[in-house]
Design an enzyme around this catalytic site. Structure first.
Site, short mmCIF file in Angstrom:
data_model
loop_
_atom_site.label_atom_id
_atom_site.label_comp_id
_atom_site.label_asym_id
_atom_site.label_seq_id
_atom_site.Cartn_x
_atom_site.Cartn_y
_atom_site.Cartn_z
N ASP A 1 0.86 -1.19 0.00
CA ASP A 1 0.00 0.00 0.00
C ASP A 1 0.89 1.24 0.00
O ASP A 1 1.44 1.62 1.04
CB ASP A 1 -0.90 0.00 1.25
CG ASP A 1 -1.84 1.21 1.29
OD1 ASP A 1 -1.62 2.17 0.49
OD2 ASP A 1 -2.77 1.20 2.11
N HIS B 1 -5.79 12.24 13.50
CA HIS B 1 -6.85 12.05 12.49
C HIS B 1 -7.97 11.14 12.99
O HIS B 1 -9.02 11.03 12.36
CB HIS B 1 -6.26 11.44 11.22
CG HIS B 1 -5.21 12.29 10.57
ND1 HIS B 1 -5.46 13.59 10.19
CD2 HIS B 1 -3.91 12.05 10.27
CE1 HIS B 1 -4.35 14.11 9.66
NE2 HIS B 1 -3.40 13.20 9.71
N ASP C 1 1.78 19.38 13.06
CA ASP C 1 1.87 18.36 12.00
C ASP C 1 1.41 19.02 10.69
O ASP C 1 0.63 19.96 10.71
CB ASP C 1 0.93 17.20 12.37
CG ASP C 1 1.05 16.02 11.41
OD1 ASP C 1 1.71 15.03 11.78
OD2 ASP C 1 0.46 16.08 10.31
N HIS D 1 -0.48 17.81 8.43
CA HIS D 1 -1.85 17.47 8.06
C HIS D 1 -2.82 18.07 9.06
O HIS D 1 -2.48 18.27 10.23
CB HIS D 1 -2.04 15.95 8.05
CG HIS D 1 -1.12 15.23 7.10
ND1 HIS D 1 0.07 14.67 7.51
CD2 HIS D 1 -1.23 15.00 5.76
CE1 HIS D 1 0.66 14.10 6.46
NE2 HIS D 1 -0.11 14.29 5.39
N ASP E 1 6.25 16.01 9.97
CA ASP E 1 6.15 16.00 8.51
C ASP E 1 6.06 17.43 7.98
O ASP E 1 6.03 17.66 6.77
CB ASP E 1 4.96 15.14 8.04
CG ASP E 1 3.73 15.31 8.91
OD1 ASP E 1 3.66 16.30 9.68
OD2 ASP E 1 2.82 14.45 8.82
N TYR F 1 8.18 11.58 8.44
CA TYR F 1 8.45 10.36 7.70
C TYR F 1 9.82 10.25 7.03
O TYR F 1 10.04 9.35 6.25
CB TYR F 1 7.34 10.17 6.65
CG TYR F 1 5.99 10.17 7.32
CD1 TYR F 1 5.57 9.06 8.03
CD2 TYR F 1 5.19 11.31 7.32
CE1 TYR F 1 4.36 9.07 8.70
CE2 TYR F 1 3.98 11.32 7.98
CZ TYR F 1 3.57 10.20 8.67
OH TYR F 1 2.39 10.21 9.34
C1 X5A Z 1 -0.31 11.33 11.25
C2 X5A Z 1 -0.13 11.61 9.81
C3 X5A Z 1 -0.85 11.29 7.54
C4 X5A Z 1 -1.75 10.46 6.67
C5 X5A Z 1 -1.47 10.75 5.21
C6 X5A Z 1 -2.33 9.95 4.28
N1 X5A Z 1 -0.99 11.03 8.94
N2 X5A Z 1 -2.07 10.27 2.91
O1 X5A Z 1 0.80 12.33 9.45
ZN ZN Z 2 0.93 14.38 9.37
#
Ligand code: X5A
Ligand code: ZN
Length: 674
Positions: free
Chosen positions: A20, A135, A172, A174, A265, A305
Site C-alpha cells: 500500500d 486524524h 503536524d 496534516h 512532517d 516520515y
Molecule cells: C499522522 C499523519 C498522515 C496520513 C497521510 C495519508 N498522517 N495520505 O501524518
Molecule cells: Zn501528518
C-alpha cells in the site's frame, strides 16, 4: 529532571503486511531512529524516562465509542486478509495484530505525560508514540491514526485534574480533523492547526480544514485553522504564524496546559509536507510555547516520515530541557502571498471572537464570504523576485544542514551572574554560576577617557565585570549572563559593551534598553547594531536600526508590542548577541521582565547579556536568572486589553518599519495589500 520522555518498545511492532504505497511511510524505524538519535546526543539520559502504560478502555472511551473500541480490540485475533479488509473501510489506515496494543500504549503514554506534568513531577515532556492520533475520530481510524492520543489526554486533564483551559497546538503538516471534531463545540479547548491545504487539493481534502471553520455553538472561535495553500513554507512562515496568529490568541486564552500534536512532517525533506522549515525551527516553536501555561507543555508525536524526523525530535527535546535553540538558517522573509491570504483569512475568521485581534486590526480585513476561491494551484516560487531569491537560498542540501547542526558546541556554562548585592544570590537557581572575573584595569581605564561616567570606581568595576562576561559569552564559555550596573553609567556601559562585542566577533548586536536610556550619540548606524528603546519618549523609528517606543500602559499592550514588534524585529535582524538593559526606571513588573528576557533568548541562540540596575530587587535578578537559564517564565495570567494609545503607537511603528523588516509584514498591518 524537568523533562519526561515517555516510550515503550512495543510501539515499534505494528507494520504494514501488504502492499500500500500510501501507508508504507508509517514504519517502525520512525521510532527507533528518533530514540537512537536522542540517545546518541545524550538527550534521552537527561530526561525522566517513563515506560508507557496501556490506556484503559474507559480512558479510550473519553473520546471513542464503545463499539469502535470493541471493534479495534477484535483486530488482535484477525488474519492478514481480514485485517486488510477492515483497514480498507477507513481512509489511509493499515491494521496489524499488534495495532490495538500499540495504540493503547500510545494513548496511555499521553496520559502518563499529562499526569507527570500536572502533578509537578516534571515541567514538560514528549511522548514518542505509534500509531499517531490526530486524524482518529469517535468511531473511525483515519490517516494512520487509531485512537486520538492528544484528544484523550485533553479530556483526561479536564476530568482527572479539573483543568478549564487547554490549548492544543497541531504543527503536524496534516489537518488534525479528528481533534477538531472532538472539540469543535467546546470552548475549554482551543485547537490551533496549520496544515498543507492547497485550496482543498491536499489530503484529507476537507472544506472544514479551511480558515473559515472556527468551531460551533459555544465553541465558536476556539478552532483556529491556518491552511498553507502552497508548499515550500519555511522557518520565517512558521515563526510568523506563531507570532502573529497563534500566540496573541493563546495569551488571551491563558491556557493551564499546552498539548502539542507534534508531527514533524512539516519539516524540510518530508515527502508528505514538501515544506522547507529546518529542524531548529521546532526548537524555536517549542521555546515560544514554553512561555504559556507556566511552561506546562506536553508534546506527542504524530507524523514525520524521513531523515529530518529524528533531528526535529532532538530539537524539540532540547528546547523542552531549556537548552539554547540554534539560530535559524535561511532568510527570515515569510512568503508574501501566503501571509496576505491565509493569515488574513485566519484572522478575519477569528476577529469576532478575540479582543486582541479586534484592536490590532485597524486595517480592514477580508470578509470570509467575499473571498474568491482561487482556481489554479500556485506552484512553488511563483512569487516576486525578492521571494524567489529567498526561497532559493533556503533550499540547502539537507545533509549539509544536518552536519552543521552538530558542529555548534553547547557552552559549558548556561548562565553566569555578576551581581553587586549579596542577597541577590538568595533568589538564584543553584545551577547558576557566579562570575567573579573582571576585565583588566587598563582596559576599563582606557574606556573612561571616552565616557566620563566610567571614571568612578563603582562604574569601572561594573564595566570590568560586564566586559568579562561579554568575552565569555562571545568565546562560547557561557551562554547568557546577568550583571549589575550603576544608573549613572548604564548608557556608557552599554555603549562600550556594543563596541567591544562588535570588535570581538559579534556580527550583529540587538540592544533592548528599557527605561530612559538614550542611544549613545556616536554609535555607528551601520546595520551592525539595532537599538530598541522601550519606554522611550515617543513612538518613532529614527532609522531602521534605531527604534524608540513608549512603555505600553497595559499588560495587553505590552504583549502586543513583544509579539508584533520586538520579536519580529529581533528575528529579522538575526543578532548573534542580545544586550537587555533594564534601567532604574524600567517600569516592568517582574513577570513582564521575565517574559521579555525569555522571548529574547530565541532569536540570538540564547546569547543574552542582561544588565540590571544595581538597585534592582533580588527577585528581579532571580527571575531573570531563571528564564535565562532555560526555565519557563511565570504565566502572566488573564490580560487586560491594550489601550487605544498603545495600539496606535504599535500601528505607527509597524507602518514605519514594515517596508524594511519583512517579519513585521502580516495581515491586518498598516500597509495595504498590493
Ligand atoms: C499522522 C499523519 C498522515 C496520513 C497521510 C495519508 N498522517 N495520505 O501524518
Ligand atoms: Zn501528518
Amino acid at each position: 529532571m524537568r523533562t519526561a520522555l515517555v516510550y515503550h518498545e512495543d510501539m515499534t511492532a505494528p507494520r504494514l503486511l501488504w502492499e500500500d504505497p500510501e501507508c508504507e511511510i508509517e514504519r517502525p524505524e520512525r521510532l527507533t531512529a528518533a530514540m537512537g538519535l536522542l540517545q546518541q546526543r545524550g538527550l534521552e539520559q537527561r530526561c525522566l524516562r517513563l515506560a508507557a502504560r496501556e490506556a484503559s478502555e474507559a480512558e479510550l472511551g473519553l473520546v471513542h465509542s464503545p463499539e469502535y473500541v470493541a471493534l479495534m480490540r477484535g483486530t488482535q485475533a484477525l488474519g492478514t486478509e481480514e485485517l486488510r479488509a477492515l483497514s480498507g473501510q477507513y481512509d489511509a489506515v493499515y491494521l496489524h495484530p499488534s495495532t490495538f496494543h500499540s495504540a493503547r500504549l500510545a494513548a496511555g503514554a499521553g496520559l502518563q505525560l499529562v499526569d507527570a506534568v500536572l502533578t509537578g513531577a516534571v515541567h514538560n515532556g514528549l511522548a514518542l508514540v505509534r500509531p499517531p492520533g490526530h486524524h482518529s475520530q469517535r468511531a473511525a481510524a483515519n490517516g494512520f491514526c487509531v485512537f486520538n492520543n492528544v484528544a484523550i489526554a485533553a479530556r483526561h486533564a479536564q476530568q482527572k485534574h479539573g483543568l478549564h483551559r487547554i490549548l492544543i497546538v497541531d504543527w503536524d503538516i496534516h489537518h488534525g480533523q479528528g481533534t477538531q471534531y472532538t472539540f469543535e463545540d467546546d470552548p475549554s479547548v482551543l485547537y490551533f492547526s496549520w496544515h498543507r491545504y492547497e485550496h482543498g487539493r491536499f489530503w484529507p481534502y476537507l472544506q472544514e480544514s479551511d480558515a473559515v471553520a472556527v468551531g460551533q455553538g459555544r465553541g465558536r472561535g476556539f478552532t483556529v485553522n491556518l491552511p498553507w495553500n502552497q508548499v515550500g513554507m519555511g522557518n520565517a512562515d512558521y515563526l510568523a504564524a506563531f507570532l502573529h496568529v497563534l500566540l496573541p490568541l493563546a495569551f488571551e486564552f491563558d491556557p493551564e496546559l499546552v498539548l502539542v500534536s507534534a508531527g514533524f512532517d512539516s519539516a524540510i525533506g518530508d515527502p508528505e509536507g514538501q515544506m522547507q522549515a529546518t529542524p531548529e525551527c521546532f526548537a524555536h516553536l517549542t521555546q515560544l510555547l514554553r512561555v504559556l501555561a507556566g511552561g506546562r507543555v506536553c508534546a506527542m508525536l504524530e507524523g514525520g516520515y524521513l531523515e529530518s524526523l529524528s533531528e526535529s525530535v532532538c530539537m524539540t527535546v532540547q528546547a523542552l530541557l531549556g537548552d539554547p535553540a540554534p539560530p535559524l538558517s535561511g532568510p527570515m522573509v515569510p512568503h508574501r502571498r501566503q501571509r496576505l491570504k491565509s493569515f488574513r483569512m485566519s484572522e478575519a475568521s477569528q476577529v469576532p471572537h478575540w479582543t486582541s485581534l479586534q484592536q490590532q486590526d485597524s486595517a480592514p480585513v477580508l470578509n470570509p464570504s467575499t473571498r474568491s476561491p482561487e482556481g489554479r494551484p500556485s506552484p512553488l516560487l511563483s512569487e516576486g523576485p525578492e521571494f524567489k531569491a529567498a526561497a532559493a537560498q533556503a533550499t540547502v542540501a539537507l545533509s549539509s544542514l544536518l552536519d552543521r547542526l552538530h558542529l555548534r558546541p553547547m557552552p559549558p556554562v548556561r548562565t553566569a551572574v555578576a551581581l553587586t548585592s549579596r542577597d541577590a544570590a538568595l533568589a538564584l537557581p543553584p545551577e547558576v554560576t557566579h562570575q567573579e572575573g573582571s576585565a583588566l584595569k587598563e582596559e576599563t581605564q582606557s574606556w573612561a577617557s571616552l565616557h566620563e561616567a566610567l571614571a568612578e570606581d563603582k562604574a569601572a568595576s561594573a564595566l570590568g565585570k560586564v566586559l568579562n562576561l561579554l568575552d565569555r559569552i562571545l568565546d562560547g564559555q557561557v551562554s547568557s549572563g546577568i550583571a549589575a550596573t550603576p544608573a549613572s553609567a548604564a548608557v556608557a556601559i552599554l555603549d562600550v559593551a556594543i563596541r567591544c562585542g562588535l570588535s570581538r566577533g559579534a556580527q550583529r548586536i540587538l540592544c533592548v534598553a528599557v527605561g530612559q536610556l538614550d542611544r549613545p550619540s556616536d554609535l555607528a548606524d551601520d546595520g551592525r547594531n539595532l537599538w530598541l528603546n522601550i519606554r522611550g519618549k515617543e513612538a518613532a523609528a529614527l532609522s531602521m536600526f534605531h527604534v524608540s517606543m513608549p512603555l505600553p500602559g497595559t499588560a495587553g499592550g505590552f504583549l502586543n508590542f513583544l509579539l508584533a514588534l520586538v520579536l519580529p524585529l529581533a528575528y529579522s535582524f538575526r543578532p548573534d548577541l542580545v544586550l537587555l538593559a533594564l534601567g532604574p526606571d524600567h517600569g516592568l513588573q517582574d513577570p513582564q521582565a521575565a517574559l521579555l528576557a525569555s522571548l529574547l533568548r530565541a532569536p540570538a541562540g540564547c546569547r543574552v547579556l542582561a544588565l540590571v540596575d544595581e538597585e534592582s530587587t533580588p527577585q528581579l535578578a532571580g527571575v531573570l536568572a531563571q528564564v535565562l537559564h532555560g526555565e519557563a517564565p511565570p504565566s502572566l495570567g488573564p490580560l487586560c486589553v491594550a489601550s487605544p494609545e498603545d495600539t496606535q503607537a504599535l500601528m505607527h511603528l509597524r507602518g514605519q518599519l514594515e517596508p524594511q523588516w519583512k517579519m513585521l509584514q502580516v495581515a491586518g498591518s498598516a500597509a495595504p495589500p498590493p
